[in-house]
Design a protein around this motif. Structure first.
Motif, PDB file in Angstrom:
ATOM      1  N   GLN A  50      39.400  32.694  39.460  1.00  0.00           N
ATOM      2  CA  GLN A  50      40.126  33.474  38.449  1.00  0.00           C
ATOM      3  C   GLN A  50      39.743  34.953  38.465  1.00  0.00           C
ATOM      4  O   GLN A  50      39.453  35.563  37.447  1.00  0.00           O
ATOM      5  CB  GLN A  50      39.946  32.876  37.054  1.00  0.00           C
ATOM      6  CG  GLN A  50      40.590  31.527  36.923  1.00  0.00           C
ATOM      7  CD  GLN A  50      40.835  31.118  35.491  1.00  0.00           C
ATOM      8  OE1 GLN A  50      40.340  31.719  34.548  1.00  0.00           O
ATOM      9  NE2 GLN A  50      41.626  30.083  35.321  1.00  0.00           N
ATOM     10  N   ARG A  51      39.766  35.534  39.640  1.00  0.00           N
ATOM     11  CA  ARG A  51      39.450  36.961  39.799  1.00  0.00           C
ATOM     12  C   ARG A  51      40.442  37.846  39.042  1.00  0.00           C
ATOM     13  O   ARG A  51      40.073  38.891  38.536  1.00  0.00           O
ATOM     14  CB  ARG A  51      39.436  37.345  41.270  1.00  0.00           C
ATOM     15  CG  ARG A  51      38.490  36.518  42.091  1.00  0.00           C
ATOM     16  CD  ARG A  51      37.316  37.336  42.529  1.00  0.00           C
ATOM     17  NE  ARG A  51      36.518  36.514  43.436  1.00  0.00           N
ATOM     18  CZ  ARG A  51      35.234  36.356  43.302  1.00  0.00           C
ATOM     19  NH1 ARG A  51      34.594  36.988  42.358  1.00  0.00           N
ATOM     20  NH2 ARG A  51      34.566  35.594  44.121  1.00  0.00           N
ATOM     21  N   LEU A  52      41.690  37.414  38.998  1.00  0.00           N
ATOM     22  CA  LEU A  52      42.681  38.185  38.246  1.00  0.00           C
ATOM     23  C   LEU A  52      42.297  38.253  36.775  1.00  0.00           C
ATOM     24  O   LEU A  52      42.362  39.326  36.160  1.00  0.00           O
ATOM     25  CB  LEU A  52      44.074  37.568  38.395  1.00  0.00           C
ATOM     26  CG  LEU A  52      45.189  38.213  37.563  1.00  0.00           C
ATOM     27  CD1 LEU A  52      45.331  39.700  37.875  1.00  0.00           C
ATOM     28  CD2 LEU A  52      46.508  37.482  37.793  1.00  0.00           C
ATOM     29  N   MET A  53      41.864  37.162  36.217  1.00  0.00           N
ATOM     30  CA  MET A  53      41.463  37.152  34.803  1.00  0.00           C
ATOM     31  C   MET A  53      40.185  37.960  34.591  1.00  0.00           C
ATOM     32  O   MET A  53      40.046  38.646  33.578  1.00  0.00           O
ATOM     33  CB  MET A  53      41.294  35.718  34.298  1.00  0.00           C
ATOM     34  CG  MET A  53      42.600  34.946  34.228  1.00  0.00           C
ATOM     35  SD  MET A  53      43.931  35.815  33.354  1.00  0.00           S
ATOM     36  CE  MET A  53      43.259  35.921  31.714  1.00  0.00           C
ATOM     37  N   GLU A  54      39.264  37.914  35.556  1.00  0.00           N
ATOM     38  CA  GLU A  54      38.057  38.736  35.461  1.00  0.00           C
ATOM     39  C   GLU A  54      38.416  40.216  35.418  1.00  0.00           C
ATOM     40  O   GLU A  54      37.745  41.003  34.754  1.00  0.00           O
ATOM     41  CB  GLU A  54      37.126  38.479  36.654  1.00  0.00           C
ATOM     42  CG  GLU A  54      36.403  37.168  36.626  1.00  0.00           C
ATOM     43  CD  GLU A  54      35.561  36.954  37.875  1.00  0.00           C
ATOM     44  OE1 GLU A  54      35.425  37.885  38.708  1.00  0.00           O
ATOM     45  OE2 GLU A  54      35.045  35.838  38.041  1.00  0.00           O
ATOM     46  N   HIS A  55      39.465  40.577  36.126  1.00  0.00           N
ATOM     47  CA  HIS A  55      39.923  41.966  36.148  1.00  0.00           C
ATOM     48  C   HIS A  55      40.662  42.326  34.860  1.00  0.00           C
ATOM     49  O   HIS A  55      40.455  43.408  34.294  1.00  0.00           O
ATOM     50  CB  HIS A  55      40.844  42.180  37.361  1.00  0.00           C
ATOM     51  CG  HIS A  55      41.499  43.516  37.387  1.00  0.00           C
ATOM     52  ND1 HIS A  55      40.853  44.645  37.830  1.00  0.00           N
ATOM     53  CD2 HIS A  55      42.728  43.910  37.001  1.00  0.00           C
ATOM     54  CE1 HIS A  55      41.674  45.682  37.721  1.00  0.00           C
ATOM     55  NE2 HIS A  55      42.821  45.256  37.230  1.00  0.00           N
ATOM     56  N   ALA A  56      41.526  41.435  34.374  1.00  0.00           N
ATOM     57  CA  ALA A  56      42.420  41.759  33.261  1.00  0.00           C
ATOM     58  C   ALA A  56      41.798  41.561  31.878  1.00  0.00           C
ATOM     59  O   ALA A  56      42.129  42.307  30.953  1.00  0.00           O
ATOM     60  CB  ALA A  56      43.693  40.931  33.380  1.00  0.00           C
ATOM     61  N   GLU A  57      40.944  40.580  31.722  1.00  0.00           N
ATOM     62  CA  GLU A  57      40.397  40.298  30.394  1.00  0.00           C
ATOM     63  C   GLU A  57      39.701  41.492  29.751  1.00  0.00           C
ATOM     64  O   GLU A  57      39.917  41.766  28.571  1.00  0.00           O
ATOM     65  CB  GLU A  57      39.476  39.077  30.438  1.00  0.00           C
ATOM     66  CG  GLU A  57      40.250  37.777  30.446  1.00  0.00           C
ATOM     67  CD  GLU A  57      39.363  36.550  30.528  1.00  0.00           C
ATOM     68  OE1 GLU A  57      38.208  36.649  31.010  1.00  0.00           O
ATOM     69  OE2 GLU A  57      39.840  35.484  30.122  1.00  0.00           O
ATOM     70  N   PRO A  58      38.864  42.250  30.464  1.00  0.00           N
ATOM     71  CA  PRO A  58      38.243  43.415  29.823  1.00  0.00           C
ATOM     72  C   PRO A  58      39.264  44.471  29.362  1.00  0.00           C
ATOM     73  O   PRO A  58      39.058  45.129  28.347  1.00  0.00           O
ATOM     74  CB  PRO A  58      37.335  43.996  30.909  1.00  0.00           C
ATOM     75  CG  PRO A  58      37.116  42.894  31.879  1.00  0.00           C
ATOM     76  CD  PRO A  58      38.330  42.031  31.811  1.00  0.00           C
ATOM     77  N   ILE A  59      40.351  44.593  30.088  1.00  0.00           N
ATOM     78  CA  ILE A  59      41.391  45.554  29.709  1.00  0.00           C
ATOM     79  C   ILE A  59      41.978  45.166  28.361  1.00  0.00           C
ATOM     80  O   ILE A  59      42.128  46.000  27.466  1.00  0.00           O
ATOM     81  CB  ILE A  59      42.505  45.599  30.788  1.00  0.00           C
ATOM     82  CG1 ILE A  59      41.938  46.122  32.105  1.00  0.00           C
ATOM     83  CG2 ILE A  59      43.698  46.427  30.318  1.00  0.00           C
ATOM     84  CD1 ILE A  59      42.862  45.925  33.301  1.00  0.00           C
ATOM     85  N   TYR A  60      42.308  43.905  28.215  1.00  0.00           N
ATOM     86  CA  TYR A  60      42.916  43.438  26.977  1.00  0.00           C
ATOM     87  C   TYR A  60      41.892  43.269  25.862  1.00  0.00           C
ATOM     88  O   TYR A  60      42.190  43.530  24.695  1.00  0.00           O
ATOM     89  CB  TYR A  60      43.667  42.129  27.223  1.00  0.00           C
ATOM     90  CG  TYR A  60      44.930  42.329  28.027  1.00  0.00           C
ATOM     91  CD1 TYR A  60      46.078  42.829  27.417  1.00  0.00           C
ATOM     92  CD2 TYR A  60      44.978  42.045  29.377  1.00  0.00           C
ATOM     93  CE1 TYR A  60      47.239  43.035  28.146  1.00  0.00           C
ATOM     94  CE2 TYR A  60      46.132  42.240  30.112  1.00  0.00           C
ATOM     95  CZ  TYR A  60      47.260  42.744  29.489  1.00  0.00           C
ATOM     96  OH  TYR A  60      48.403  42.950  30.204  1.00  0.00           O
ATOM     97  N   ALA A  61      40.683  42.847  26.200  1.00  0.00           N
ATOM     98  CA  ALA A  61      39.644  42.646  25.183  1.00  0.00           C
ATOM     99  C   ALA A  61      39.298  43.958  24.488  1.00  0.00           C
ATOM    100  O   ALA A  61      39.021  43.974  23.285  1.00  0.00           O
ATOM    101  CB  ALA A  61      38.402  42.026  25.808  1.00  0.00           C
ATOM    102  N   ALA A  62      39.317  45.054  25.234  1.00  0.00           N
ATOM    103  CA  ALA A  62      39.017  46.361  24.636  1.00  0.00           C
ATOM    104  C   ALA A  62      40.027  46.732  23.557  1.00  0.00           C
ATOM    105  O   ALA A  62      39.728  47.515  22.664  1.00  0.00           O
ATOM    106  CB  ALA A  62      39.000  47.434  25.728  1.00  0.00           C
TER     107      ALA A  62
END
Length: 160
Positions: A50-62
């Motif tokens: 789930q590299r895509l989620m590792e990349h995207a989650e911090p963007i949305y979590a912020a």
């Protein structure tokens, strides 16, 4: 001796042969197959690291947004399905008797592929790229055999 000194054109140089159409159609089918690579890699990533989620989650979590993997991977699956269907349509057009449509269909398919790849490469949300560049590059793969198919198709038309 012949009374005419000009060489005669053989039939194979004046009309496209069945093997020419087969090669062009094969290139379109390879493009469709490569369109599916995006979905296969997305599925492997979704089921594995789930590299895509590792990349995207911090963007949305912020921003306090909880994004599920279904949304992002669903976009990749949709882009892949569109690419596959477009190139299968091109292969059908190449096979048909309306050969004048083949270059038009290929240009349209290449444009669709370019839009899909650029969207995956450039789409931003919250001032950050949502998809790592590898996804856009994977979406570009069908363009390689697609360009071969277009060049062959245009070459067939010139030989007529």
């Amino acid at each position: 001796m012949s009374s005419s000194s000009a060489p005669s054109k053989s039939r194979s140089t004046t009309t496209p042969t069945t093997s020419d159409r087969r090669v062009t159609r094969a290139a379109a089918l390879v493009a469709a197959l490569l369109g599916g690579v995006l979905a296969v890699v997305a599925l492997a990533d979704q089921q594995g690291p789930q590299r895509l989620m590792e990349h995207a989650e911090p963007i949305y979590a912020a921003e306090g947004v909880d994004v599920g993997p279904g949304v992002l991977y669903g976009l990749l699956y949709t882009a892949s399905a569109v690419a596959v269907l477009v190139w299968l349509g091109v292969a059908g057009v190449v096979r048909s008797r309306a050969r004048w449509m083949a270059p038009v269909a290929m240009c349209a398919a290449l444009a669709v592929d370019a839009v899909l790849a650029l969207a995956l490469l450039l789409v931003r949300e919250y001032d950050a790229r949502i998809f790592p560049p590898v996804w856009g590059l994977l979406a570009l793969l069908p363009m390689l055999p697609g360009l071969v198919a277009l060049v062959r198709s245009l070459g067939e038309r010139r030989e007529r």
